[in-house]
Design an enzyme around this catalytic site. Structure first.
Site, PDB file in Angstrom:
ATOM      1  N   CYS A  83      -6.208  -1.010  -3.142  1.00  0.00           N
ATOM      2  CA  CYS A  83      -4.842  -1.529  -3.079  1.00  0.00           C
ATOM      3  C   CYS A  83      -4.449  -2.000  -1.683  1.00  0.00           C
ATOM      4  O   CYS A  83      -3.922  -3.102  -1.506  1.00  0.00           O
ATOM      5  CB  CYS A  83      -3.834  -0.519  -3.623  1.00  0.00           C
ATOM      6  N   HIS A 135      -0.099   4.449  -3.126  1.00  0.00           N
ATOM      7  CA  HIS A 135      -0.510   3.181  -3.740  1.00  0.00           C
ATOM      8  C   HIS A 135       0.460   2.084  -3.321  1.00  0.00           C
ATOM      9  O   HIS A 135       1.658   2.325  -3.167  1.00  0.00           O
ATOM     10  CB  HIS A 135      -0.523   3.316  -5.268  1.00  0.00           C
ATOM     11  N   HIS A 147      -1.614  -5.808  -7.820  1.00  0.00           N
ATOM     12  CA  HIS A 147      -2.248  -4.703  -7.105  1.00  0.00           C
ATOM     13  C   HIS A 147      -3.684  -4.522  -7.574  1.00  0.00           C
ATOM     14  O   HIS A 147      -4.097  -5.079  -8.586  1.00  0.00           O
ATOM     15  CB  HIS A 147      -1.457  -3.405  -7.314  1.00  0.00           C
TER      16      HIS A 147
END
Length: 186
Positions: A83, A135, A147
């Site tokens: 990510c 994240h 993502h």
């Protein structure tokens, strides 16, 4: 130049049109209509002017990464991206800007943005590993973000309105666009 690096020398309106088309196509694939919330106009070009440079630079680069395999610690499209590797690569390619390499460090960069004030190109953060800011993704508009999800996954677009993401949302940040030197603006 690798297969995944694209020479984005297209005009701003062309990039904006491609972004709008990609969002519309993605919305159809999700089984929903995406409204870009443009005021009524019989001049399509005036609608395209409303897409920000942020969206056309960052989001178009990010959407070029759709389908790239996830790899923990991954930094390149050829070997896979995680990510924060995706975010780091997109900011480097689009703006030539080095941003921190981890989601936690990114969460301390730029300025805080309220969820109601999100703009395309903003970073959105989630608690996916039982710790805050574990994240990160790039906001695209219309409650969607892109993502690199997790092992076995691929770079994809998700809705922030899905329960999983809604309850794990930690916040958002806006990283300032680099300023152009006066000499290069002539």
């Amino acid at each position: 130049m690798t297969t995944f690096q694209h020479p984005f020398r297209l005009g701003r309106l062309t990039r904006a049109a491609m972004f709008a088309a990609a969002l519309t196509t993605a919305g159809t694939a999700w089984g929903s209509d995406i409204s870009l919330a443009f005021p009524p106009s019989d001049k399509p070009v005036s609608r395209l002017h409303q897409l920000t440079d942020r969206a056309s630079e960052l989001a178009m680069r990010a959407m070029g990464m759709l389908g790239i395999h996830y790899k923990y610690g991954g930094n390149t499209p050829e070997t896979g991206l995680d990510c924060s590797g995706l975010v780091h690569l997109i900011f480097k390619e689009a703006w030539g800007k080095d941003v921190p390499r981890t989601a936690k460090e990114l969460s301390q960069t730029g300025e805080h943005v309220d969820k109601a004030d999100l703009q395309p190109g903003d970073l959105v953060f989630y608690n996916t590993l039982k710790r805050r800011f574990s994240h990160v993704g790039i906001y695209l508009g219309d409650h969607k973000f892109i993502h690199a999800p997790s092992t076995g996954g691929k770079v994809r677009i998700e809705s922030m309105d899905v329960g999983y993401w809604k309850k794990r949302f930690n916040g958002a940040r806006r990283i300032s666009e680099p300023t152009m030197p006066q000499a290069s603006m002539q």
